[in-house]
Scaffold this motif. Structure first.
Motif, PDB file in Angstrom:
ATOM      1  N   GLY A  41       0.791  -1.217   0.000  1.00  0.00           N
ATOM      2  CA  GLY A  41       0.000   0.000   0.000  1.00  0.00           C
ATOM      3  C   GLY A  41       0.823   1.265   0.000  1.00  0.00           C
ATOM      4  N   LEU A  42       2.065   1.195  -0.485  1.00  0.00           N
ATOM      5  CA  LEU A  42       2.945   2.360  -0.531  1.00  0.00           C
ATOM      6  C   LEU A  42       2.822   3.061  -1.871  1.00  0.00           C
ATOM      7  CD1 LEU A  42       6.164   0.761   1.042  1.00  0.00           C
ATOM      8  CD2 LEU A  42       4.439   2.155   2.191  1.00  0.00           C
ATOM      9  N   SER A  43       2.905   4.383  -1.868  1.00  0.00           N
ATOM     10  CA  SER A  43       2.821   5.141  -3.110  1.00  0.00           C
ATOM     11  C   SER A  43       4.174   5.275  -3.792  1.00  0.00           C
ATOM     12  CB  SER A  43       2.241   6.535  -2.839  1.00  0.00           C
ATOM     13  OG  SER A  43       3.025   7.235  -1.889  1.00  0.00           O
ATOM     14  N   SER A  44       5.270   5.167  -3.021  1.00  0.00           N
ATOM     15  CA  SER A  44       6.620   5.244  -3.583  1.00  0.00           C
ATOM     16  C   SER A  44       7.184   3.840  -3.771  1.00  0.00           C
ATOM     17  CB  SER A  44       7.536   6.060  -2.668  1.00  0.00           C
ATOM     18  OG  SER A  44       7.099   7.396  -2.567  1.00  0.00           O
ATOM     19  N   LYS A  45       8.146   3.710  -4.655  1.00  0.00           N
ATOM     20  CA  LYS A  45       8.721   2.402  -4.954  1.00  0.00           C
ATOM     21  C   LYS A  45       9.581   1.898  -3.788  1.00  0.00           C
ATOM     22  CE  LYS A  45       8.926   3.314  -9.933  1.00  0.00           C
ATOM     23  NZ  LYS A  45       9.813   3.574 -11.094  1.00  0.00           N
ATOM     24  N   LEU A  46       9.431   0.634  -3.483  1.00  0.00           N
ATOM     25  CA  LEU A  46      10.275  -0.064  -2.509  1.00  0.00           C
ATOM     26  C   LEU A  46      10.741  -1.356  -3.154  1.00  0.00           C
ATOM     27  CD1 LEU A  46      11.523  -0.512   0.290  1.00  0.00           C
ATOM     28  CD2 LEU A  46       9.335  -1.525   0.999  1.00  0.00           C
ATOM     29  N   TYR A  47      12.043  -1.409  -3.464  1.00  0.00           N
ATOM     30  CA  TYR A  47      12.592  -2.562  -4.172  1.00  0.00           C
ATOM     31  C   TYR A  47      13.294  -3.518  -3.208  1.00  0.00           C
ATOM     32  CZ  TYR A  47      12.013  -0.301  -8.771  1.00  0.00           C
ATOM     33  OH  TYR A  47      11.506   0.283  -9.902  1.00  0.00           O
ATOM     34  N   LEU A  48      13.129  -4.811  -3.459  1.00  0.00           N
ATOM     35  CA  LEU A  48      13.919  -5.864  -2.840  1.00  0.00           C
ATOM     36  C   LEU A  48      14.603  -6.624  -3.967  1.00  0.00           C
ATOM     37  CD1 LEU A  48      11.445  -7.344  -0.187  1.00  0.00           C
ATOM     38  CD2 LEU A  48      13.122  -5.507   0.122  1.00  0.00           C
ATOM     39  N   GLY A  49      15.874  -6.973  -3.753  1.00  0.00           N
ATOM     40  CA  GLY A  49      16.564  -7.689  -4.818  1.00  0.00           C
ATOM     41  C   GLY A  49      18.009  -7.943  -4.492  1.00  0.00           C
ATOM     42  N   VAL A  50      18.808  -7.984  -5.542  1.00  0.00           N
ATOM     43  CA  VAL A  50      20.224  -8.282  -5.397  1.00  0.00           C
ATOM     44  C   VAL A  50      21.024  -7.356  -6.301  1.00  0.00           C
ATOM     45  CG1 VAL A  50      20.172 -10.079  -7.190  1.00  0.00           C
ATOM     46  CG2 VAL A  50      21.974 -10.123  -5.446  1.00  0.00           C
ATOM     47  N   GLU A  51      22.167  -6.912  -5.793  1.00  0.00           N
ATOM     48  CA  GLU A  51      23.155  -6.210  -6.614  1.00  0.00           C
ATOM     49  C   GLU A  51      24.359  -7.127  -6.784  1.00  0.00           C
ATOM     50  OE1 GLU A  51      24.486  -1.851  -6.311  1.00  0.00           O
ATOM     51  OE2 GLU A  51      26.172  -2.920  -5.380  1.00  0.00           O
ATOM     52  N   TYR A  52      24.803  -7.295  -8.024  1.00  0.00           N
ATOM     53  CA  TYR A  52      25.966  -8.140  -8.286  1.00  0.00           C
ATOM     54  C   TYR A  52      27.071  -7.304  -8.911  1.00  0.00           C
ATOM     55  CZ  TYR A  52      28.960 -11.979  -9.661  1.00  0.00           C
ATOM     56  OH  TYR A  52      30.041 -12.811  -9.790  1.00  0.00           O
ATOM     57  N   VAL A  53      28.269  -7.451  -8.359  1.00  0.00           N
ATOM     58  CA  VAL A  53      29.441  -6.705  -8.830  1.00  0.00           C
ATOM     59  C   VAL A  53      30.464  -7.687  -9.378  1.00  0.00           C
ATOM     60  CG1 VAL A  53      31.314  -5.142  -8.196  1.00  0.00           C
ATOM     61  CG2 VAL A  53      29.067  -4.917  -7.085  1.00  0.00           C
ATOM     62  N   TYR A  54      30.873  -7.468 -10.623  1.00  0.00           N
ATOM     63  CA  TYR A  54      32.053  -8.151 -11.155  1.00  0.00           C
ATOM     64  C   TYR A  54      33.061  -7.067 -11.516  1.00  0.00           C
ATOM     65  CZ  TYR A  54      35.314 -10.661 -14.069  1.00  0.00           C
ATOM     66  OH  TYR A  54      36.462 -11.179 -14.591  1.00  0.00           O
ATOM     67  N   TRP A  55      34.155  -7.011 -10.760  1.00  0.00           N
ATOM     68  CA  TRP A  55      35.144  -5.942 -10.921  1.00  0.00           C
ATOM     69  C   TRP A  55      36.496  -6.579 -11.196  1.00  0.00           C
ATOM     70  CZ3 TRP A  55      35.073  -1.143  -7.221  1.00  0.00           C
ATOM     71  CH2 TRP A  55      35.894  -0.138  -7.740  1.00  0.00           C
ATOM     72  N   GLN A  56      36.905  -6.561 -12.446  1.00  0.00           N
ATOM     73  CA  GLN A  56      38.174  -7.150 -12.871  1.00  0.00           C
ATOM     74  C   GLN A  56      39.305  -6.162 -12.625  1.00  0.00           C
ATOM     75  OE1 GLN A  56      38.924  -7.654 -17.144  1.00  0.00           O
ATOM     76  NE2 GLN A  56      39.416  -9.790 -16.716  1.00  0.00           N
ATOM     77  N   ASN A  57      40.373  -6.630 -11.995  1.00  0.00           N
ATOM     78  CA  ASN A  57      41.510  -5.766 -11.639  1.00  0.00           C
ATOM     79  C   ASN A  57      41.025  -4.539 -10.847  1.00  0.00           C
ATOM     80  OD1 ASN A  57      43.260  -7.504 -13.006  1.00  0.00           O
ATOM     81  ND2 ASN A  57      43.198  -6.291 -14.888  1.00  0.00           N
ATOM     82  N   LYS A  58      40.347  -4.795  -9.735  1.00  0.00           N
ATOM     83  CA  LYS A  58      39.781  -3.724  -8.915  1.00  0.00           C
ATOM     84  C   LYS A  58      40.851  -2.704  -8.557  1.00  0.00           C
ATOM     85  CE  LYS A  58      36.973  -2.907  -4.792  1.00  0.00           C
ATOM     86  NZ  LYS A  58      36.220  -3.520  -3.671  1.00  0.00           N
ATOM     87  N   PHE A  59      40.516  -1.438  -8.722  1.00  0.00           N
ATOM     88  CA  PHE A  59      41.425  -0.315  -8.477  1.00  0.00           C
ATOM     89  C   PHE A  59      42.699  -0.411  -9.314  1.00  0.00           C
ATOM     90  CE2 PHE A  59      39.532  -0.419  -3.958  1.00  0.00           C
ATOM     91  CZ  PHE A  59      38.464   0.384  -4.343  1.00  0.00           C
TER      92      PHE A  59
END
Length: 210
Positions: free
Chosen positions: A174-192
């Motif tokens: 019953g919310l008027s604004s978006k509320l997301y549930l999920g997953v973030e996936y990071v693949y970072w080759q040679n980080k920094f």
């Protein structure tokens, strides 16, 4: 003439992951994001506050405005922008200068391509290609970015692919604004730019839009 706001959005995200590279692998992240479009162009800002299980903390922010210099509407390329950007962390600031455009792809809400020359605080200067996108996938939403930076004398080339797959539970609550549930996936080759340091990190995601 003052810029006229067409739309704007503010959100806060909570992330929890256990496979970070360079430092403590277990971290929580709070991200504040603001995006807006005006008749001059658009702007995207975010700030991360990272807190590790070993009590290390880090604050990192980016601001990426785009100033429209052409509104040509070709078959798949729309608009051309000047694209300065700043990356601000604990003890450093990198400045990026480049060009950006919008690519028209069927079903995508947006797909942006940007090329930058990087002026780096803590390493030699180099170049960067950035892609960003957002697209509905059935009842889910998939968005993210890819940064590719070229190598320098003291850093390897690096590719950071970070994306989120999430579901809006707001209608069920019953919310008027978006509320997301999920997953973030990071693949970072040679980080920094560190040779052989490849991050493969899945994060729990909760994101609320105000």
């Amino acid at each position: 003439m003052l810029a006229k706001t067409i739309w704007s959005d503010f959100s806060i995200t909570y992330l929890k992951g256990s496979h970070y590279e360079v430092g403590d692998p277990d971290r929580q992240v709070i991200t504040f994001e603001h995006a807006a479009a005006t008749n001059w162009g658009d702007s995207f800002f975010f700030m991360d506050r990272l807190e590790s299980d070993n009590d290390d903390t880090e604050t990192y922010a980016e601001w990426a405005p785009r100033l429209k210099i052409s509104s040509a509407q070709l078959s798949f390329i729309q608009n051309l922008y000047l694209a300065p950007s700043a990356e601000i962390g604990d003890g450093f600031t990198h400045y990026l200068f480049g060009l950006s455009t919008d690519i028209n792809i069927s079903h995508f809400d947006f797909f942006k391509v940007s090329v930058f020359a990087r002026n780096n605080d803590n390493s030699n200067n180099n170049e960067q290609l950035t892609l960003s996108w957002g697209v509905p996938v059935g009842p889910l939403y998939y968005d993210g970015f890819m940064d590719y930076t070229t190598s320098t004398a003291n850093a390897e080339s690096s590719m950071n692919l970070t994306s989120q797959l999430k579901y809006n539970v707001a209608p069920h609550l019953g919310l008027s604004s978006k509320l997301y549930l999920g997953v973030e996936y990071v693949y970072w080759q040679n980080k920094f730019g560190i040779d052989g340091v490849d991050e493969k990190n899945a994060n729990l995601l909760i994101k609320y839009h105000f």
